[in-house]
Motif scaffolding. Structure first.
Motif: not given
Length: 181
Positions: A76-88, A135-138, A173-176
């Motif tokens: 119910g509080k799932d970690t998002p899956r996908g390709r992201f990058s470090v934004v902070e 931080r990688f997503s939201g 920041v920017g690391t995949p």
């Protein structure tokens, strides 16, 4: 009378040799990254999070250089899956959603979600500490926290503190960041 100091070098050597397997076993699971930092800085690195394994991996030039146990989002509080990058990157991050209400230095209401329920009169919100936050997503990121051996977070990826610091120091920041089942 026999000289007891003559056996000390042999005993010290024996103890050192006996400790070597323990030293190498601990280095095999999470190598020190300090020396690696001098060879290529933080370039060509990526983080791979495998939710099914409850592990995070750090790669440099497609070679795994570190692995850490994690605790990802619970049902119910799932970690998002996908390709992201470090934004902070924030070494002293605190949650803006989860924490305690505090009044005069004392917790008056604990383990709250600021989006639910009311704030007790005269209290203020104090977010849960999330050291070494990447931080990688939201609102989601990797950070130091409790790692019980199963998914238990509100969606973030928790690592033991020493591992979180190593990952934090190893990336920029920017690391995949790749999160997969």
């Amino acid at each position: 009378m026999k000289n007891r100091t003559s056996n000390r070098p042999a005993r010290a050597l024996w103890l050192a040799l006996a400790a070597l397997p323990l030293f190498f076993a601990s280095c095999a699971s999470v190598p020190e990254l300090g020396g690696m930092m001098d060879r290529g800085g933080t370039r060509n690195r990526k983080i791979l999070v495998k939710l099914g394994e409850q592990k995070a991996y750090l790669y440099q030039h497609d070679k795994m250089v570190a692995v850490a146990p994690i605790s990802s989002g619970r049902e119910g509080k799932d970690t998002p899956r996908g390709r992201f990058s470090v934004v902070e990157k924030d070494a002293d991050h605190r949650s803006s959603l989860y924490g305690n209400y505090v009044k005069n230095g004392k917790v008056v209401k604990e383990n709250i979600d600021i989006r639910k329920g009311g704030r007790p009169a005269g209290s203020k919100f104090q977010g849960v500490p999330m050291p070494y936050f990447l931080r990688f997503s939201g609102a989601y990121g990797l950070h130091a926290g409790n790692v019980p051996g199963y998914p238990a977070s509100s969606g973030c990826v928790r690592l033991p503190k020493r591992h979180a610091k190593r990952f934090y120091d190893a990336v920029r920041v920017g690391t995949p960041v790749i999160v997969q089942r």
